[in-house]
Design an enzyme around this catalytic site. Structure first.
Site, PDB file in Angstrom:
ATOM      1  CD  GLN A 184       5.500  -0.825  -1.145  1.00 26.61           C
ATOM      2  OE1 GLN A 184       6.399  -1.360  -0.488  1.00 26.61           O
ATOM      3  NE2 GLN A 184       5.572   0.431  -1.530  1.00 26.61           N
ATOM      4  CG  HIS A 193       0.149   3.767  -4.525  1.00 26.54           C
ATOM      5  ND1 HIS A 193       0.193   4.549  -5.653  1.00 26.54           N
ATOM      6  CD2 HIS A 193       1.194   4.166  -3.756  1.00 26.54           C
ATOM      7  CE1 HIS A 193       1.214   5.379  -5.563  1.00 26.54           C
ATOM      8  NE2 HIS A 193       1.835   5.178  -4.426  1.00 26.54           N
TER       9      HIS A 193
HETATM   10  N1  PLP Z   1       1.611   0.825  -6.023  1.00 25.36           N
HETATM   11  C1  PLP Z   1       2.057   0.716  -4.779  1.00 25.36           C
HETATM   12  C2  PLP Z   1       1.438  -0.301  -3.860  1.00 25.36           C
HETATM   13  C3  PLP Z   1       3.104   1.523  -4.334  1.00 25.36           C
HETATM   14  O1  PLP Z   1       3.560   1.416  -3.079  1.00 25.36           O
HETATM   15  C4  PLP Z   1       3.674   2.455  -5.226  1.00 25.36           C
HETATM   16  C5  PLP Z   1       4.728   3.376  -4.776  1.00 25.36           C
HETATM   17  O2  PLP Z   1       4.824   3.725  -3.607  1.00 25.36           O
HETATM   18  C6  PLP Z   1       3.180   2.520  -6.532  1.00 25.36           C
HETATM   19  C7  PLP Z   1       2.151   1.688  -6.894  1.00 25.36           C
HETATM   20  C8  PLP Z   1       3.744   3.456  -7.531  1.00 25.36           C
HETATM   21  O3  PLP Z   1       5.085   3.133  -7.794  1.00 25.36           O
HETATM   22  P1  PLP Z   1       6.006   4.136  -8.629  1.00 25.36           P
HETATM   23  O4  PLP Z   1       5.873   5.472  -7.944  1.00 25.36           O
HETATM   24  O5  PLP Z   1       7.369   3.557  -8.504  1.00 25.36           O
HETATM   25  O6  PLP Z   1       5.496   4.159 -10.018  1.00 25.36           O
END
Ligand code: PLP
Length: 410
Positions: A207, A127
């Site tokens: 996740q 991500h």
């Molecule tokens: N990492 C992964 C694998 C995610 O799916 C997400 C959010 O979709 C994030 C990081 C970032 O999370 P947040 O937006 O809650 O900080």
């Protein structure tokens, strides 16, 4: 669908989520965007309302009843989270605004320790939150960013991981579960390998946290980052868990109130964990809400939940494979929660729009993973993501809606 819902009483579970009985344009809501955020049970909503109704005050500073009560609830929430992930000490749980901030704290700390010749390793599955942070930390420090490839299935190439590891590797970061493909990484194995060359290990648990038990001591990593809102808790709150010996020696993140020990006009020293990394008034209600979510979730049977989620994914995958013109993106043998796909001749955004007209909520787009989409040669996907309260009937609704979409778009 056959097979029923087995040991999990999904109807009783659903009844605890007020939003799930909503209709959208007269159609029952079919919420399949759980990887983006999960819905909230009444227990979490009540915890937030109770806090603001009965105990709102700032924490750690008041000389009065309300502040004591707010502090007690806030710190109890930390204890709940620490137990939930089996942290060795509750001070190892640092409140953040979410996974993104948690990863930024680690990147900020490590970024100050990196220099030219050092290497940081991430995977093709990242991500943006666990990629751009490291990309920028490497740019600032002159360190090299290595990206571990995946196979076309979305499974990590562990041999390539081995080849890229060296004594120069300072940190290895990877997702527990891929948000775009649903791949579950062998996080314990990867941690073991990274530790063998003396690297720090960060697991992006955004996740992973809501799909089965997480035991940070068993994994053996140094950091595990996650968000409350993907775990049935509020938005704007999350956690960085880190090993005490690392968190208390790394450079601090933000400075200000709460995190100091002694201050003069020209010098300051830092307080002990967890305050050391929690400058300013925290998200008190959010932390209490997240604690309530963790308490609520922990009371459920983790094996029954996992079995139910796997059943939903298997049932959806079976229908996807039989669906003429559907291409599944992400077919790793070990997957959880996510069905990403493309419909031949249709843009994912149009598919999402037509599904929405039928009450079916999915995600469409690059899944915050642009390089991964490019790796597959696609602009994005349609993504249905499942949670513990989804039903096999909802999977049927998804595919009924997709049949309509196909007719309209083909
Ligand atoms: N990492 C992964 C694998 C995610 O799916 C997400 C959010 O979709 C994030 C990081 C970032 O999370 P947040 O937006 O809650 O900080």
């Amino acid at each position: 669908p056959n097979g029923g819902e087995m040991s999990l009483d999904v109807a009783a579970l659903r009844a605890q989520f007020p939003i799930l009985s909503k209709t959208v344009d007269g159609k029952p809501l079919v919420y399949l965007d759980n990887a983006a955020t999960t819905q909230k049970p009444q227990a979490v909503i009540d915890a937030l309302v109770d806090f603001y109704t009965g105990t709102n005050a700032n924490v750690h500073r008041g000389a009065h009843h309300l502040s004591d009560e707010a502090t007690r609830r806030y710190e109890n929430a930390r204890t709940s989270v620490a137990k939930f992930i089996n942290a060795k000490a509750r001070e190892e749980v640092i409140w953040t605004s979410g996974t993104t901030e948690a990863i930024n704290i680690v990147a900020n700390g490590l970024g100050q320790l990196l220099s030219e010749g050092d290497e940081v390793m991430v995977t093709e599955l990242e991500h943006h939150a666990n990629l751009v942070t490291w990309q920028q930390a490497c740019r600032r420090s002159g360190a090299t960013l290595n990206v571990v490839p995946i196979f076309d299935s979305g499974e990590l190439d562990v041999d390539a991981f081995d080849r890229l590891l060296s004594e120069n590797t300072k940190l290895v970061a990877f997702p527990h579960v891929s948000n775009a493909l649903g791949t579950v990484n062998p996080i314990k194995l990867l941690t073991e390998k990274a530790k063998a060359v003396g690297a720090w290990v960060l697991v992006d648990g955004a996740q992973g946290i809501a799909h089965g038990g997480v035991d940070v001591q068993d994994i053996g990593c140094d950091f595990y980052a996650f968000s409350g809102h993907k775990l049935f808790g509020p938005t704007g709150i999350g956690c960085l868990w880190g090993k005490k010996e690392v968190l208390e020696t790394w450079p601090v993140w933000q400075v200000g109130g709460e995190m100091i020990k002694d201050v003069t006009y020209h010098e300051a020293t830092w307080g002990a964990l967890p305050n050391r990394l929690e400058a300013g008034t925290p998200n008190i209600a959010g932390a209490i809400g997240m604690g309530a979510a963790v308490d609520w979730f922990s009371a459920l049977d983790v094996n029954a939940l996992h079995e139910h989620e796997q059943k939903l994914l298997a049932y959806a995958t079976e229908q996807a494979e039989a669906f003429d013109g559907m291409r599944i993106i992400g077919t790793a043998p070990n997957k959880v929660g996510v069905l990403s796909f493309l419909l031949e001749g249709a843009h994912p955004a149009d598919v999402g729009f037509i599904l929405d007209r039928q009450g079916v909520a999915i995600r469409t787009g690059d899944n915050c993973a642009q390089p991964l989409m490019k790796r597959f040669g696609i602009p994005g996907t349609a993504r249905a993501s499942f949670s513990i309260y989804n039903t096999l009937e909802e999977v049927d609704s998804l595919f009924a809606a997709l049949k309509k979409a196909k007719m309209m778009l083909a």
